[in-house]
Design a protein around this motif. Structure first.
Motif, PDB file in Angstrom:
ATOM      1  N   LEU A 167      -5.179  -1.501  -0.539  1.00 28.71           N
ATOM      2  CA  LEU A 167      -4.377  -0.251  -1.142  1.00 28.71           C
ATOM      3  C   LEU A 167      -3.286  -0.177  -0.573  1.00 28.71           C
ATOM      4  O   LEU A 167      -2.217   0.338  -1.265  1.00 28.71           O
ATOM      5  CB  LEU A 167      -5.501   0.668  -1.057  1.00 28.71           C
ATOM      6  CG  LEU A 167      -5.187   2.181  -1.425  1.00 28.71           C
ATOM      7  CD1 LEU A 167      -4.895   2.330  -3.048  1.00 28.71           C
ATOM      8  CD2 LEU A 167      -6.258   3.191  -1.144  1.00 28.71           C
ATOM      9  N   ALA A 168      -3.166  -0.076   0.945  1.00 26.46           N
ATOM     10  CA  ALA A 168      -1.812  -0.066   1.489  1.00 26.46           C
ATOM     11  C   ALA A 168      -0.627  -0.777   1.040  1.00 26.46           C
ATOM     12  O   ALA A 168       0.368  -0.522   0.526  1.00 26.46           O
ATOM     13  CB  ALA A 168      -2.069   0.017   3.042  1.00 26.46           C
ATOM     14  N   ALA A 170      -0.667  -2.625  -1.977  1.00 23.58           N
ATOM     15  CA  ALA A 170      -0.096  -2.379  -3.053  1.00 23.58           C
ATOM     16  C   ALA A 170       0.754  -1.159  -3.226  1.00 23.58           C
ATOM     17  O   ALA A 170       1.659  -1.141  -3.991  1.00 23.58           O
ATOM     18  CB  ALA A 170      -1.463  -1.921  -3.942  1.00 23.58           C
ATOM     19  N   ILE A 171       0.496  -0.068  -2.535  1.00 18.91           N
ATOM     20  CA  ILE A 171       1.283   1.101  -2.604  1.00 18.91           C
ATOM     21  C   ILE A 171       2.569   0.776  -2.058  1.00 18.91           C
ATOM     22  O   ILE A 171       3.796   1.234  -2.802  1.00 18.91           O
ATOM     23  CB  ILE A 171       0.622   2.138  -1.936  1.00 18.91           C
ATOM     24  CG1 ILE A 171      -0.631   2.639  -2.597  1.00 18.91           C
ATOM     25  CG2 ILE A 171       1.750   3.506  -1.575  1.00 18.91           C
ATOM     26  CD1 ILE A 171      -1.314   3.705  -1.916  1.00 18.91           C
ATOM     27  N   ARG A 172       2.674   0.132  -1.123  1.00 19.13           N
ATOM     28  CA  ARG A 172       4.184  -0.288  -0.461  1.00 19.13           C
ATOM     29  C   ARG A 172       4.749  -1.388  -1.372  1.00 19.13           C
ATOM     30  O   ARG A 172       6.257  -1.270  -1.419  1.00 19.13           O
ATOM     31  CB  ARG A 172       4.105  -1.083   1.157  1.00 19.13           C
ATOM     32  CG  ARG A 172       3.555  -0.128   2.062  1.00 19.13           C
ATOM     33  CD  ARG A 172       3.336  -0.978   3.273  1.00 19.13           C
ATOM     34  NE  ARG A 172       3.493  -0.200   4.626  1.00 19.13           N
ATOM     35  CZ  ARG A 172       3.469  -0.792   5.790  1.00 19.13           C
ATOM     36  NH1 ARG A 172       3.192  -2.081   5.991  1.00 19.13           N
ATOM     37  NH2 ARG A 172       3.511   0.059   6.936  1.00 19.13           N
ATOM     38  N   GLY A 173       4.200  -2.138  -2.031  1.00 20.29           N
ATOM     39  CA  GLY A 173       5.015  -3.090  -2.833  1.00 20.29           C
ATOM     40  C   GLY A 173       5.289  -2.830  -4.419  1.00 20.29           C
ATOM     41  O   GLY A 173       5.642  -3.507  -5.009  1.00 20.29           O
ATOM     42  N   ASN A 174       4.836  -1.294  -4.871  1.00 23.15           N
ATOM     43  CA  ASN A 174       5.073  -1.052  -5.991  1.00 23.15           C
ATOM     44  C   ASN A 174       5.679   0.360  -6.036  1.00 23.15           C
ATOM     45  O   ASN A 174       5.386   1.388  -5.768  1.00 23.15           O
ATOM     46  CB  ASN A 174       3.643  -0.874  -6.847  1.00 23.15           C
ATOM     47  CG  ASN A 174       3.727  -0.566  -8.007  1.00 23.15           C
ATOM     48  OD1 ASN A 174       4.863  -0.316  -8.626  1.00 23.15           O
ATOM     49  ND2 ASN A 174       2.498  -0.707  -8.782  1.00 23.15           N
ATOM     50  N   ARG A 175       7.039  -0.025  -6.740  1.00 19.23           N
ATOM     51  CA  ARG A 175       7.940   1.409  -6.513  1.00 19.23           C
ATOM     52  C   ARG A 175       7.172   2.351  -7.723  1.00 19.23           C
ATOM     53  O   ARG A 175       7.806   3.672  -7.473  1.00 19.23           O
ATOM     54  CB  ARG A 175       9.398   1.101  -7.022  1.00 19.23           C
ATOM     55  CG  ARG A 175      10.195   0.331  -5.752  1.00 19.23           C
ATOM     56  CD  ARG A 175      11.181   0.130  -6.151  1.00 19.23           C
ATOM     57  NE  ARG A 175      12.119   1.569  -6.587  1.00 19.23           N
ATOM     58  CZ  ARG A 175      12.612   2.218  -5.585  1.00 19.23           C
ATOM     59  NH1 ARG A 175      12.360   1.841  -4.270  1.00 19.23           N
ATOM     60  NH2 ARG A 175      13.145   3.272  -5.925  1.00 19.23           N
ATOM     61  N   PHE A 184      -3.598   5.343   8.803  1.00 23.25           N
ATOM     62  CA  PHE A 184      -4.915   5.220   8.392  1.00 23.25           C
ATOM     63  C   PHE A 184      -5.771   6.298   9.078  1.00 23.25           C
ATOM     64  O   PHE A 184      -5.606   6.539  10.055  1.00 23.25           O
ATOM     65  CB  PHE A 184      -5.104   3.695   8.679  1.00 23.25           C
ATOM     66  CG  PHE A 184      -4.688   2.476   7.654  1.00 23.25           C
ATOM     67  CD1 PHE A 184      -5.171   2.038   6.643  1.00 23.25           C
ATOM     68  CD2 PHE A 184      -3.396   2.430   8.368  1.00 23.25           C
ATOM     69  CE1 PHE A 184      -4.561   1.130   5.959  1.00 23.25           C
ATOM     70  CE2 PHE A 184      -2.561   1.265   7.451  1.00 23.25           C
ATOM     71  CZ  PHE A 184      -3.481   0.708   6.156  1.00 23.25           C
ATOM     72  N   ILE A 185      -6.931   6.359   8.419  1.00 18.87           N
ATOM     73  CA  ILE A 185      -8.246   7.250   9.092  1.00 18.87           C
ATOM     74  C   ILE A 185      -9.476   6.473   9.117  1.00 18.87           C
ATOM     75  O   ILE A 185      -9.761   5.659   8.119  1.00 18.87           O
ATOM     76  CB  ILE A 185      -8.497   8.303   8.214  1.00 18.87           C
ATOM     77  CG1 ILE A 185      -7.150   9.320   7.984  1.00 18.87           C
ATOM     78  CG2 ILE A 185      -9.406   9.116   8.693  1.00 18.87           C
ATOM     79  CD1 ILE A 185      -7.273  10.504   6.793  1.00 18.87           C
ATOM     80  N   LEU A 196      -2.205  -1.003  12.319  1.00 19.78           N
ATOM     81  CA  LEU A 196      -2.674  -1.998  11.114  1.00 19.78           C
ATOM     82  C   LEU A 196      -1.593  -1.821  10.012  1.00 19.78           C
ATOM     83  O   LEU A 196      -1.121  -0.644   9.843  1.00 19.78           O
ATOM     84  CB  LEU A 196      -3.930  -1.365  10.419  1.00 19.78           C
ATOM     85  CG  LEU A 196      -4.501  -2.096   9.346  1.00 19.78           C
ATOM     86  CD1 LEU A 196      -5.070  -3.297   9.547  1.00 19.78           C
ATOM     87  CD2 LEU A 196      -5.636  -1.304   8.582  1.00 19.78           C
ATOM     88  N   LEU A 197      -1.061  -2.873   9.931  1.00 24.76           N
ATOM     89  CA  LEU A 197       0.318  -2.913   8.773  1.00 24.76           C
ATOM     90  C   LEU A 197       1.520  -2.196   9.731  1.00 24.76           C
ATOM     91  O   LEU A 197       2.134  -1.737   9.006  1.00 24.76           O
ATOM     92  CB  LEU A 197       0.148  -2.542   7.573  1.00 24.76           C
ATOM     93  CG  LEU A 197      -1.011  -3.384   6.647  1.00 24.76           C
ATOM     94  CD1 LEU A 197      -1.345  -2.679   5.469  1.00 24.76           C
ATOM     95  CD2 LEU A 197      -0.644  -4.712   6.759  1.00 24.76           C
TER      96      LEU A 197
END
Length: 651
Positions: A167-168, A170-175, A184-185, A196-197
């Motif tokens: 999920l992280a 995908a969000i980082r790589g999609n404008r 993260f939690i 993490l990342l």
């Protein structure tokens, strides 16, 4: 300047040939660097002239072939992924290995030719590092220039397993996502404080909200596998208390290779948070019963009927006969079938199940083998005011379909009933109980007379989430309009199940039924409607929305039952499906009583019709209804009859 560079880079991509040339230059640079380190500046020219030109040519030739095989230059550098880096390693390993073999052959043919194994291996390592580094540099530079939009929302991701990581990424790589992941939690103590990342992992405790406030985080995206913990814990209330909005996604395996914001990133709905365990069904058994069959679904445009159609369509039936009298929803269903299941033959029929002549023609033409009977009037207060229509659709419609199923040799007839049929307190519930009685008595009658051609199965369950006219869409609309939310009584409770879950169990029960059974579904824990309303208000983030109590509606109970006091259940192989042991009725007597009830209904005398219903179903006791007068009348008649009997004995 950043805006100019962003637009410039976004509209331009290096050609494949350009990337290939860059990779060849990296090979040349790696080779020269290793020769320089080995022989120094003075010996470099001599050594390259002697053996380096041949070695370099061999390396370039075979590595280019390897690049073509693995297509290392076909991607867009700024969007390089881990898989692209792995392909580079594979390509260079193959290229350098073949080059080494070739150089060994040259050395054997020309003894003056020298090959240094150390230099060859060192060049390979440097080449791998430089090509990977080139991709990473391009990616990082592009992201640093473009970054996220200036108005990006700061977010945390709840979940550190693979789904959360995906999920992280995908969000980082999609404008398309105007979100900036800041952390993260986790619920796992051993993960707290780790990175993490490149982002810190925080514990799910009170300190978390201080961190969220400090980082100006107003949104948390919940990983799909964490939904159960959200559902069964006070975590939701903690987030809402701190004005943190929650989003979630569909499971990773449904992303189809990518995550799109419009389709798969969504607000958490109240349906996601009600306590329910996942339902597993025997797909092979269901498929064996439906595949290649002519399947009829009545009420096919309704909430339950339409979902049954969708699920049946996935089991490859010969055709599906859709029957409903609601023209527009049925048309919408036609369009959906044409879009998603274009290869399935369908018959879309506008018809009233209470019209015997029309249904006879339909059965004669379509000859259904499998029938799902979902057509019914279901709204309790409406049916209290429209008694005759309740009988003519729910009772007469069921009788017509059941009789035609026997006449035309249908294999299975699955009727959708309701928990309101148990100890009914309203006209709708009693009409469904009478339908159950007719179907079950008909099945027993056929079995006793050796004429059992059709297996009649009844399924009984409670409220379904999101169905037409149900409480959740009503509350959602009331919240949208600023309130108030209307609850009939502070103590009223109901069982809930999602529409797909209910329909899955209907299909499962239909496949396991042998005839005459009434199947009950485990609806889980009952939900207090007041708590449901409060939770929906909190989840919406709305402020100052009031709840008003309007009083129980006609025929409405505080709670629904799945069995009456004289009934018990038999377990089946499915943990969520049970068989009810219910009172059995004599078919001929039931048939005569129901036919009389139908005749009375056409006189539109509500009191007389309800009186007959109560004679057929003695446990039908009206609540908060004008028909309580009928109960009092019947009690008086019973008392008089009792006095007569006592007088007779005294004589």
């Amino acid at each position: 300047m950043n805006k100019f560079l962003e637009n410039y880079l976004s509209n331009r991509v290096l050609s494949r040939m350009s990337i290939l040339i860059i990779d060849i230059l990296i090979i040349l640079f790696s080779t020269l660097t290793m020769y320089f380190l080995r022989f120094g500046f003075e010996g470099l020219t001599t050594q390259v002239k002697a053996d380096g030109i041949t070695t370099t040519f061999v390396l370039v030739f075979f590595n280019v072939i390897s690049f073509l095989i693995f297509k290392t230059f076909s991607g867009v550098l700024r969007f390089s992924a881990f898989s692209d880096l792995v392909r580079i390693i594979y390509a260079l390993t193959l290229g350098y290995f073949i080059s080494f073999i070739c150089l060994m052959v040259i050395k054997k043919v020309d003894p003056t030719f020298t090959v240094s194994n150390t230099i060859h291996f060192a060049t390979y390592v440097l080449n791998v590092l430089l090509m990977i580094f080139s991709r990473i540099v391009v990616k990082e530079v592009y992201e640093s220039i473009t970054g996220k939009p200036q108005k990006a929302t700061n977010i945390f991701i709840y979940g550190t397993k693979q789904a959360g990581i995906s999920l992280a990424k995908a969000i980082r790589g999609n404008r398309e996502f105007k979100y900036k992941v800041l952390g993260f939690i986790t619920d796992e103590d051993n993960m707290v404080g780790k990175n993490l990342l490149g982002l810190t992992i925080y514990a799910n405790n009170e300190n978390l909200f201080r961190v969220l406030e400090a980082k100006d985080v107003k949104t948390v995206i919940v990983s799909p596998h964490k939904m159960d913990q959200i559902r069964n814990s006070p975590l939701l209330e903690n987030f809402v208390d701190h004005n943190i909005s929650l989003l979630t996604t569909s499971p990773v395996n449904e992303w189809n290779g990518t995550l799109t914001g419009k389709e798969q990133l969504k607000d958490i709905q109240i349906e996601d948070l009600l306590p329910r365990n996942p339902i597993n069904i025997n797909l092979m058994e269901i498929a064996a019963h439906i595949e290649g069959k002519r399947v009829m679904v009545t009420g096919a445009a309704g909430s339950i009927g339409s979902e049954i159609v969708r699920q049946v369509a996935s089991f490859n039936p010969f055709n599906i006969i859709l029957i409903d009298q609601a023209e527009t929803p049925l048309h919408d269903m036609r369009l959906e079938l044409q879009k998603k299941w274009i290869d399935i033959n369908t018959n879309i029929i506008v018809a009233d199940v209470g019209n015997a002549t029309r249904m006879e023609r339909i059965f004669a033409k379509t000859r259904p083998q499998y029938i799902f009977h979902a057509a019914a009037y279901k709204h309790v207060p409406m049916m209290e005011d429209n008694v005759s229509e309740s009988i003519q659709t729910n009772v007469l419609g069921t009788k017509i379909l059941a009789d035609l199923a026997v006449k035309y040799g249908a294999q299975k007839f699955v009727m959708i009933s309701t928990d309101k049929a148990v100890n009914p307190s309203n006209v709708m519930g009693c009409s469904k109980r009478i339908s159950e009685i007719y179907v079950q008595s008909l099945s027993r009658h056929l079995e006793k007379n050796g004429q059992k051609t059709t297996q009649f199965i009844t399924t009984r369950f409670g409220n379904v989430l999101g169905s037409n006219g149900s409480v959740i869409p009503l509350f959602r609309e009331q919240i949208k309009n600023g309130g108030p939310l209307t609850v009939t009584h502070p103590e009223i409770i109901r069982y809930f199940m999602t529409i797909p879950e209910a329909c899955q169990l209907v299909l499962e029960a239909g496949s396991m039924g042998k005839g005459g059974e009434i199947y009950l579904f485990d609806m889980g824990k009952p939900v207090k409607i007041l708590d449901l309303a409060k939770r929906m208000i909190r989840l919406s983030g709305s402020q100052n929305i009031k709840i008003e109590f309007t009083g129980l509606r006609h025929g409405e109970k505080l709670y629904e039952e799945l069995l009456n006091a004289s009934e018990n259940t038999i377990k089946t192989h499915h943990e969520k499906i049970m068989i009810a042991r219910v009172r059995e009725y004599e078919y001929e007597k039931v048939k005569d009583q129901i036919e009389e009830l139908i005749e009375i209904s056409y006189q539109y005398d509500d009191m007389r019709t309800v009186k007959k219903m109560k004679e057929i179903v003695p446990e039908f006791q009206s609540i908060n209804s004008p028909y309580e007068a009928v109960d009092r009348l019947l009690e008086k008649l019973e008392d008089k009859e009792s006095v007569k009997i006592q007088d007779a004995f005294s004589i």
